[in-house]
Design a protein around this motif. Structure first.
Motif, PDB file in Angstrom:
ATOM      1  N   MET A  28       0.842  -1.279   0.159  1.00 15.35           N
ATOM      2  CA  MET A  28      -0.206   0.003  -0.128  1.00 15.35           C
ATOM      3  C   MET A  28       0.901   1.251  -0.105  1.00 15.35           C
ATOM      4  N   ASP A  75      -4.224  -0.867  -2.212  1.00 15.12           N
ATOM      5  CA  ASP A  75      -4.920  -1.688  -1.077  1.00 15.12           C
ATOM      6  C   ASP A  75      -5.437  -2.862  -1.632  1.00 15.12           C
ATOM      7  N   ARG A 134      -6.915  -5.129   0.006  1.00 14.43           N
ATOM      8  CA  ARG A 134      -8.155  -5.551   0.311  1.00 14.43           C
ATOM      9  C   ARG A 134      -9.189  -5.250  -0.596  1.00 14.43           C
ATOM     10  N   GLN A 166      -7.765  -8.040   6.959  1.00 14.02           N
ATOM     11  CA  GLN A 166      -6.275  -7.889   6.397  1.00 14.02           C
ATOM     12  C   GLN A 166      -5.250  -8.804   6.392  1.00 14.02           C
ATOM     13  N   THR A 195      -7.647 -10.838   2.678  1.00 19.14           N
ATOM     14  CA  THR A 195      -6.866 -10.421   1.446  1.00 19.14           C
ATOM     15  C   THR A 195      -6.083 -11.737   1.137  1.00 19.14           C
TER      16      THR A 195
END
Length: 267
Positions: A39, A64, A66, A114, A118
């Motif tokens: 990120m 990101d 996610r 997270q 992910t």
């Protein structure tokens, strides 16, 4: 059997610092093509910018992860640069200290998203690509996926409730995906580590210097490991030398879990 990953293409998430960065750099040194994903674009550029170029083995990708769209863009960027993907290292992870009795604390939800979801979504996406690119290949492995976990999955520290839960869930995801992907000749393993100078442990030791001696005292090898020592284990699992290894959680902790210290920081 060689532990070589020469010429293979790897995606390493969480690659801007700590263990993820060490894995990515080691893979480049070992002759792999590597996409460093994180990120933090500024940190990526600072740490590995010198490795990146149209005629080099490394690329950076900031976003990101996610978000499913960002994951899809990462895969597209990897294929644009190197045409294939052979290795996925899910090294993006976060540690949050929280009060387990605080019913307004959302740390568990945050770390499941997270640290677990992910990695799961990345595994699903990349494994589909591995299957597609290997459809005409009748023998040999099609790919290797390595997750980064923690000894916190099995050892309890109350203030690390969320991290422990997400690590345990990641271990079980590793085993389940190993079984699901075995018919496609894709291996899925994890490295569960503790007592390693990760980015989170480095920050913790800045705030609590006394933890250094405590961690050493409950580690039979009496030291804190370098991130490169996790990278060594990850490279083994990613290589054809581990061709008959899947669904395993390889512990890299200097023997800490042999002593079962309940209250020691599980980093």
């Amino acid at each position: 059997m060689s532990f070589s990953i020469q010429g293979k293409t790897a995606i390493v998430t969480g690659a801007a610092n700590g263990v993820g960065l060490a894995i990515g750099r080691q893979f480049v040194d070992a002759g792999a093509n590597v996409v460093f994903a994180d990120m933090d674009e500024d940190r990526l550029t600072q740490e590995v910018g010198e490795l990146v170029g149209d005629d080099t083995q490394a690329r950076i990708f900031a976003g990101d992860l996610r978000e499913k769209l960002t994951q899809a863009n990462l895969l597209s960027a990897t294929l644009d640069a190197f045409d294939q993907v052979d290795i996925l290292v899910n090294a993006s992870r976060q540690v949050i200290h929280s009060d387990p009795l605080n019913d307004e604390d959302d740390a568990v939800e945050m770390l499941l998203q997270q640290n677990l979801m992910t990695s799961l979504r990345m595994t699903q996406l990349i494994s589909k690509r591995m299957i597609k690119q290997g459809k005409d290949q009748e023998t040999g492995g099609l790919g290797s996926i390595v997750n980064l976990s923690s000894i916190a999955a099995t050892h309890t520290h109350a203030d690390l409730l969320a991290y422990s839960i997400s690590s345990a869930a990641l271990d079980q995801m590793t085993r389940s995906m190993a079984v699901a992907l075995a018919p496609h000749r894709i291996r899925v393993n994890a490295v569960g580590f503790g007592g390693v100078m990760s980015a989170s442990l480095k920050q913790l030791l800045k705030e609590h210097p006394d933890y250094r001696d405590e961690i050493k005292a409950i580690t039979p090898l009496s030291r804190i490991a370098a991130p490169s020592e996790v990278a060594d284990a990850v490279q083994f699992l990613a290589s054809d030398g581990a061709g008959f290894v899947t669904g395993q959680i390889m512990t890299v902790d200097g023997g800490r879990t042999l002593l079962d210290p309940v209250a020691a920081p599980a980093h």
